[in-house]
Design an enzyme around this catalytic site. Structure first.
Site, PDB file in Angstrom:
ATOM      1  N   ARG A 133       0.833  -1.195   0.000  1.00  0.00           N
ATOM      2  CA  ARG A 133       0.000   0.000   0.000  1.00  0.00           C
ATOM      3  C   ARG A 133       0.868   1.246   0.000  1.00  0.00           C
ATOM      4  O   ARG A 133       0.490   2.258   0.536  1.00  0.00           O
ATOM      5  CB  ARG A 133      -0.928  -0.011   1.210  1.00  0.00           C
ATOM      6  CG  ARG A 133      -1.938  -1.150   1.110  1.00  0.00           C
ATOM      7  CD  ARG A 133      -2.672  -1.265   2.413  1.00  0.00           C
ATOM      8  NE  ARG A 133      -3.806  -2.138   2.277  1.00  0.00           N
ATOM      9  CZ  ARG A 133      -3.996  -3.207   3.035  1.00  0.00           C
ATOM     10  NH1 ARG A 133      -3.139  -3.542   3.947  1.00  0.00           N
ATOM     11  NH2 ARG A 133      -5.062  -3.943   2.879  1.00  0.00           N
ATOM     12  N   ASP A 143     -11.957  -1.852  -0.469  1.00  0.00           N
ATOM     13  CA  ASP A 143     -10.556  -1.570  -0.191  1.00  0.00           C
ATOM     14  C   ASP A 143     -10.038  -0.703  -1.331  1.00  0.00           C
ATOM     15  O   ASP A 143      -9.645  -1.205  -2.377  1.00  0.00           O
ATOM     16  CB  ASP A 143      -9.786  -2.894  -0.091  1.00  0.00           C
ATOM     17  CG  ASP A 143      -8.457  -2.754   0.599  1.00  0.00           C
ATOM     18  OD1 ASP A 143      -7.863  -1.671   0.495  1.00  0.00           O
ATOM     19  OD2 ASP A 143      -7.997  -3.721   1.212  1.00  0.00           O
ATOM     20  N   VAL A 144     -10.065   0.612  -1.139  1.00  0.00           N
ATOM     21  CA  VAL A 144      -9.833   1.584  -2.215  1.00  0.00           C
ATOM     22  C   VAL A 144      -8.360   1.979  -2.200  1.00  0.00           C
ATOM     23  O   VAL A 144      -7.917   2.734  -1.337  1.00  0.00           O
ATOM     24  CB  VAL A 144     -10.740   2.819  -2.038  1.00  0.00           C
ATOM     25  CG1 VAL A 144     -10.633   3.734  -3.252  1.00  0.00           C
ATOM     26  CG2 VAL A 144     -12.186   2.399  -1.825  1.00  0.00           C
ATOM     27  N   GLU A 145      -7.608   1.465  -3.174  1.00  0.00           N
ATOM     28  CA  GLU A 145      -6.161   1.672  -3.190  1.00  0.00           C
ATOM     29  C   GLU A 145      -5.665   2.000  -4.584  1.00  0.00           C
ATOM     30  O   GLU A 145      -6.350   1.776  -5.587  1.00  0.00           O
ATOM     31  CB  GLU A 145      -5.436   0.404  -2.703  1.00  0.00           C
ATOM     32  CG  GLU A 145      -5.738   0.020  -1.274  1.00  0.00           C
ATOM     33  CD  GLU A 145      -4.833  -1.105  -0.804  1.00  0.00           C
ATOM     34  OE1 GLU A 145      -5.355  -2.107  -0.329  1.00  0.00           O
ATOM     35  OE2 GLU A 145      -3.599  -0.971  -0.943  1.00  0.00           O
ATOM     36  N   ASN A 146      -4.435   2.515  -4.638  1.00  0.00           N
ATOM     37  CA  ASN A 146      -3.666   2.699  -5.864  1.00  0.00           C
ATOM     38  C   ASN A 146      -4.271   3.779  -6.751  1.00  0.00           C
ATOM     39  O   ASN A 146      -5.317   4.354  -6.474  1.00  0.00           O
ATOM     40  CB  ASN A 146      -3.511   1.365  -6.608  1.00  0.00           C
ATOM     41  CG  ASN A 146      -2.175   1.265  -7.319  1.00  0.00           C
ATOM     42  OD1 ASN A 146      -1.613   2.243  -7.777  1.00  0.00           O
ATOM     43  ND2 ASN A 146      -1.646   0.051  -7.404  1.00  0.00           N
TER      44      ASN A 146
END
Length: 562
Positions: A10, A381-384
């Site tokens: 992350r 799961d909000v990533e990148n």
């Protein structure tokens, strides 16, 4: 999210790559193209000072070396908790295309306009030119140009920044609208208040109204009514409204109106969940029921639900939604008295949030999973850069969550995202602000306090990050401390992180105890697969890299009661 064998990395450093896809919303009329002198002042910092540039937290300075041209340049001291953003606000003309360029030096250096396009480069040993264009909106009269580095990447340099285009009128209209009048409450629930007021007047026309709860702006609307959501039950709020025009002039406040929300179930969501992550596609997955019997854990966060193509959900994007091993494991968990919350997204892979063409399509994909398993909760799961650092996708995800929450009474919605050691970064703050603006009704905002420059004090860094999130929730939603904590979650990483941060069992116990004392909503960690000892084993997917007993972190987490 298998960039390393340990878990979904992350690192915020990687996460912004690709964020240059953002663009300002287009105007109704075809935009003109600007070809004129540089609109920016002090573009090469040759004055020897920063003004009219401003740099967050005193992170910027003017230096004599290295420079691209002339005798001065900007130096931005990016750290593990600050990207050293330096910006300048300028007057622009509506519906006009501008070209922004500048010379930068350093690792992951960005140039862009707030709310719109950006670009970046990595050039640690020499200056590199960045160029990006953007088009102003139909009523836009100002723009904020910025440059910044990235977390833990050290000092960056910028020089000879040019905004090519015509200057705006500089707010030559200085007449503010009249104050709105007749503000009144037209309805209320345990979590919302509806308001209406009489329109303001202005010499060039009112463009919108800002609604305030106390001193905090909580909503912006174009009409003369609004519903403020996300409020606490049996709680008093005082609202005012201000009008604004296209030149940025703001009226005085309307009359105030005080409203007490209806009685409800108390502060927060009434939702408490200890749910460590379990993944079945890699990392030597343990028997879920054996771990339940050994630790007392009841919930698992199941990773990950991805897109198998065409906005169709599948476990890890490849295993069937139902009828396979994943469903068998979920059935066994439920037979043992437990339950699951599927996690959508993560760091890598083909994600539904990014791939589904609209909020409606994404809501349809989420609904397939909800229907397949009769879910009580879902985690996004909000990533990148494809989801977290993408404004359009953030809004798509929040709107889809609002839709499924409305269509599934009692469903709890969770958003999980990265953090700095002091709380949410720019994109985390935006996610929270948009959840409010869209009235998404998110139940739990969960931060991931690891790979974030936590250093040797992972307890202190985690608590500081959580307190930063609490403060943001309070300022955005107008909540008190207790209500903000009750919408807050922590998702840590047991043992060694990719940055070699070490969350020991003793530290995780401290974090668990702090979470109980402050009555937060959710405690999780990455991951049950890694909840096994392997001191000196490094950062891998099936053990923690430290000395511990089997399932010790899960046992500690099972003691979370909120």
């Amino acid at each position: 999210m298998r960039i390393t064998p340990s878990r979904r990395p992350r690192r915020r450093l990687l996460a912004l790559l690709g964020s240059a896809a953002l663009a300002l919303t287009g105007a109704v009329a075809l935009p003109g193209t600007a070809h004129a002198a540089n609109v920016l002042s002090n573009p090469g910092f040759e004055s020897g000072g920063l003004s009219p540039w401003s740099c967050a937290g005193g992170t910027g300075s003017v230096v004599s070396s290295p420079v691209h041209s002339g005798s001065r340049a900007l130096a931005g001291a990016a750290s593990s908790s600050d990207i050293a953003k330096c910006s300048q606000n300028v007057a622009v003309k509506p519906n006009t295309t501008y070209s922004l360029s500048g010379w930068v030096r350093g690792s992951y250096v960005y140039l862009g306009v707030d709310g719109g396009a950006s670009t970046w480069a990595t050039s640690p040993s020499a200056y590199s030119k960045l160029t990006v264009s953007f088009t102003t909106g139909a009523s836009q009269t100002s723009a904020t140009i910025y440059t910044h580095g990235w977390y833990a990447q050290g000092t960056y340099y910028a020089d000879d920044v040019v905004l090519d285009g015509p200057g705006g009128d500089g707010g030559s209209d200085s007449q503010a609208p009249t104050a709105p009048s007749g503000l009144k409450s037209t309805g209320k629930t345990s979590s919302s208040v509806s308001l209406s007021w009489n329109a303001s007047s202005d010499n060039v026309g009112v463009t919108g109204y800002d609604v305030y709860s106390g001193s905090h702006q909580v909503l912006s609307v174009s009409g003369t009514s609004a519903t403020v959501g996300g409020l606490s039950a049996s709680t008093g709020y005082t609202f005012t409204v201000k009008a604004r025009d296209a030149a940025g002039n703001t009226s005085g406040a309307s009359n105030s109106v005080s409203v007490t929300t209806d009685a409800g179930g108390g502060t927060g969501t009434g939702f408490k969940q200890a749910a460590p992550y379990l993944y079945l596609g890699w990392g030597n997955p343990p028997s879920a029921t054996s771990v339940m019997n050994a630790t007392g854990i009841k919930w698992y966060t199941m990773a990950f639900m991805l897109d198998q193509g065409g906005c169709n959900p599948a476990w890890d994007g490849s295993r069937p939604l139902t009828g396979g091993n994943d469903q068998s494991v979920i059935n066994s968990i439920r037979s043992a008295g437990g339950d699951v919350v599927p996690s959508f997204g993560g760091w890598s892979g083909s994600k539904l949030g990014a791939n589904c063409s609209s909020a409606g399509a994404l809501a349809g994909a989420l609904q397939k999973v909800i229907d397949a398993y009769g879910l009580k909760a879902i985690d996004m799961d909000v990533e990148n850069s494809d989801e977290f650092e993408n404004a359009a996708v953030q809004d798509r995800i929040l709107t889809a969550l609002k839709t499924v929450k409305a269509n599934n009474p009692g469903l709890r919605t969770i958003v999980t995202f990265g953090t700095s050691t002091t709380g949410p970064n720019y994109w985390g703050n935006r996610l929270i602000e948009q959840a409010k603006a869209l009235d998404a009704g998110i139940d739990v905002f969960t931060i991931m306090p690891f790979d974030f420059g936590g250093g040797s004090d992972m307890y202190g860094s985690t608590v500081n990050a959580a307190e930063g999130l609490k403060a943001k929730l309070k300022s955005t939603f107008g909540w008190d401390d207790a209500t903000a904590y009750a919408h807050l979650g922590i998702s840590g990483m047991n043992g060694l992180s990719d940055q070699q941060e070490n969350t020991t069992t003793a530290i995780w116990t401290q974090i668990r105890d702090w979470s109980n004392t402050h009555h937060i909503a959710r405690l999780a960690f990455w991951s049950v697969n890694r909840d096994r000892p392997c001191p000196g084993g490094g950062v891998v997917s099936d053990c923690s890299g430290i000395s511990q007993s089997d399932w010790q972190f899960t046992s500690i987490t099972a003691g979370f009661t909120g």
